[in-house]
Structure formats: C-alpha cells, structure tokens
Scaffold this motif. Structure first.
Motif, PDB file in Angstrom:
ATOM      1  N   TYR A 252       0.837  -1.207   0.000  1.00 50.80           N
ATOM      2  CA  TYR A 252       0.000   0.000   0.000  1.00 50.80           C
ATOM      3  C   TYR A 252       0.873   1.258   0.000  1.00 50.80           C
ATOM      4  O   TYR A 252       0.936   1.978   0.986  1.00 50.80           O
ATOM      5  CB  TYR A 252      -0.914   0.001   1.231  1.00 50.80           C
ATOM      6  CG  TYR A 252      -1.878  -1.137   1.257  1.00 50.80           C
ATOM      7  CD1 TYR A 252      -3.084  -1.057   0.567  1.00 50.80           C
ATOM      8  CD2 TYR A 252      -1.587  -2.304   1.950  1.00 50.80           C
ATOM      9  CE1 TYR A 252      -3.981  -2.118   0.573  1.00 50.80           C
ATOM     10  CE2 TYR A 252      -2.476  -3.374   1.968  1.00 50.80           C
ATOM     11  CZ  TYR A 252      -3.669  -3.269   1.282  1.00 50.80           C
ATOM     12  OH  TYR A 252      -4.555  -4.309   1.289  1.00 50.80           O
TER      13      TYR A 252
ATOM     14  N   LEU B 104       0.545   4.181  -1.326  1.00 47.95           N
ATOM     15  CA  LEU B 104      -0.133   5.465  -1.124  1.00 47.95           C
ATOM     16  C   LEU B 104      -0.326   5.745   0.367  1.00 47.95           C
ATOM     17  O   LEU B 104      -0.024   6.845   0.841  1.00 47.95           O
ATOM     18  CB  LEU B 104      -1.483   5.494  -1.851  1.00 47.95           C
ATOM     19  CG  LEU B 104      -2.293   6.774  -1.628  1.00 47.95           C
ATOM     20  CD1 LEU B 104      -1.540   7.996  -2.152  1.00 47.95           C
ATOM     21  CD2 LEU B 104      -3.656   6.664  -2.284  1.00 47.95           C
ATOM     22  N   PHE B 105      -0.813   4.757   1.102  1.00 48.43           N
ATOM     23  CA  PHE B 105      -0.994   4.949   2.549  1.00 48.43           C
ATOM     24  C   PHE B 105       0.346   5.151   3.240  1.00 48.43           C
ATOM     25  O   PHE B 105       0.457   5.900   4.202  1.00 48.43           O
ATOM     26  CB  PHE B 105      -1.744   3.764   3.162  1.00 48.43           C
ATOM     27  CG  PHE B 105      -3.194   3.746   2.808  1.00 48.43           C
ATOM     28  CD1 PHE B 105      -4.068   4.656   3.366  1.00 48.43           C
ATOM     29  CD2 PHE B 105      -3.684   2.818   1.903  1.00 48.43           C
ATOM     30  CE1 PHE B 105      -5.410   4.643   3.033  1.00 48.43           C
ATOM     31  CE2 PHE B 105      -5.023   2.793   1.562  1.00 48.43           C
ATOM     32  CZ  PHE B 105      -5.899   3.713   2.132  1.00 48.43           C
ATOM     33  N   ASN B 106       1.378   4.487   2.734  1.00 43.97           N
ATOM     34  CA  ASN B 106       2.719   4.657   3.269  1.00 43.97           C
ATOM     35  C   ASN B 106       3.172   6.107   3.089  1.00 43.97           C
ATOM     36  O   ASN B 106       3.703   6.724   4.023  1.00 43.97           O
ATOM     37  CB  ASN B 106       3.667   3.683   2.562  1.00 43.97           C
ATOM     38  CG  ASN B 106       5.012   3.599   3.220  1.00 43.97           C
ATOM     39  OD1 ASN B 106       5.118   3.379   4.418  1.00 43.97           O
ATOM     40  ND2 ASN B 106       6.049   3.791   2.430  1.00 43.97           N
ATOM     41  N   LYS B 107       2.943   6.682   1.901  1.00 38.69           N
ATOM     42  CA  LYS B 107       3.333   8.074   1.650  1.00 38.69           C
ATOM     43  C   LYS B 107       2.551   9.040   2.534  1.00 38.69           C
ATOM     44  O   LYS B 107       3.114   9.986   3.082  1.00 38.69           O
ATOM     45  CB  LYS B 107       3.138   8.429   0.179  1.00 38.69           C
ATOM     46  CG  LYS B 107       4.188   7.833  -0.716  1.00 38.69           C
ATOM     47  CD  LYS B 107       3.981   8.185  -2.169  1.00 38.69           C
ATOM     48  CE  LYS B 107       5.043   7.468  -2.986  1.00 38.69           C
ATOM     49  NZ  LYS B 107       4.769   7.441  -4.387  1.00 38.69           N
ATOM     50  N   VAL B 108       1.257   8.807   2.671  1.00 37.92           N
ATOM     51  CA  VAL B 108       0.439   9.662   3.546  1.00 37.92           C
ATOM     52  C   VAL B 108       0.946   9.552   4.984  1.00 37.92           C
ATOM     53  O   VAL B 108       1.044  10.559   5.691  1.00 37.92           O
ATOM     54  CB  VAL B 108      -1.062   9.299   3.438  1.00 37.92           C
ATOM     55  CG1 VAL B 108      -1.880  10.051   4.485  1.00 37.92           C
ATOM     56  CG2 VAL B 108      -1.576   9.595   2.041  1.00 37.92           C
TER      57      VAL B 108
END
Length: 185
Positions: free
Chosen positions: A148, A150-154
C-alpha cells in the motif's frame, strides 16, 4: 490510586508488548491488529484524562504515569516501524520525535525540581503534535508498505508534519524554561 482513569493508563502500558508481538506475528491481519491496538491506546490516552478531570480522579500516580505511558507507546511503535521501514527517510522523523520526548521529559523533571513545572505544561501545539503522531503511526502500522504505497506516503507526510511540530513545541518549551535553565530568577 487505582481508579478507572489510572487503570486505563496501565492498560495502555500493557498494550506495548502486545503491539510488538502482534506486529511481528505471522498473522495475516497483523498490520490491522497492531494499528487497532495503537489506535485503542490513543483513545485511552484521551479517555483517561477526560475521566480523571470530569470525575475528580486526578492522582499524583496518574499525573506521573500518563505521560510515561504515552511516550513509551509512541517510542516502541516508532522503533518497530524504524525496523520495518529501514530507511533514513523514516528514521529521521522518528528519531526526532523520540529524541524530543526524552528532552522534554528531562526538562519537565528539572523544572519540577525548581518548582516551575507549570512553565512547561502541555500546550496546544503539543496536543496537535500528539494527534498527528497517532494518525501517522496508525497509518504506518495498518498497511504493509510494500502493498500500500499510497498509505505509506500519507503516513510519512503526516509523520514529517508531526516531527516539525515536535521541534516547534520543543523550542516553545525550551524558550519558556530558558530563564530557569540559565539560573535567572
């Protein structure tokens, strides 16, 4: 001494080894379970303070234990995540947050010895910082970074904002304490 508010705080401390065991377990849902444990700990952080204030359950033991539980939970979760993410871009904000917690804990202890603990009481910046830390850590625990991104970047972005607020609040506390630290009356 062992009222419901203090029991919630003790429960938060008991979540720490459970969080580590769950995160490193072979369970398929280990990310979600560890995030849920950390999120529940974050809720109990708010709830124990609310109950203590609303029902007059403030105790010296609770005043001591609550910040210890908070700092232990955040430090252990970040340590687990440092190992899991294993890169400088994660380790940098995580160590800033852990280092600040050590500095401010020592500062508060020193100020208490001087009878000036109130000068370094919890501020709104500190509360926002804590909220962002909890959100970032829950996001980073909940999702496998490889699956995931995207969630890691957020999670990283939220952690960096929390780290910036961490430094800002540390500067605010140090400035408030500076006259006492340099020996001025």
């Amino acid at each position: 001494m062992f009222n419901i508010a203090n029991q919630l705080t003790l429960g938060r401390i008991l979540f720490i080894p459970l969080l580590v065991v769950v995160y490193y377990s072979p369970l398929e849902w280990k990310y979600w379970y560890s995030a849920a444990l950390f999120g529940l700990a974050g809720i109990t952080d708010w709830l124990d303070g609310y109950i203590a204030r609303k029902y007059g359950m403030d105790t010296p033991f609770g005043a001591f234990l609550d910040p210890v539980a908070d700092k232990l939970m955040v430090a252990v979760a970040l340590a687990v995540l440092i190992e899991a993410h294993a890169d400088v871009w994660f380790t940098l904000p995580a160590t800033v947050i852990i280092g600040r917690e050590i500095v401010i804990s020592a500062l508060r202890e020193w100020m208490a010895e001087l009878g000036a603990r109130a000068k370094v009481g919890v501020s709104m910046i500190g509360k926002v910082k804590t909220t962002l830390q909890i959100i970032a850590i829950v996001l980073l625990l909940a999702f496998n970074p490889a699956s995931y991104p995207l969630f890691n970047k957020v999670g990283y972005i939220t952690l960096y904002v929390a780290a910036i607020l961490t430094l800002w609040s540390m500067i605010v506390y140090l400035r408030a304490a500076w006259p006492s630290l340099k020996g001025a009356k």
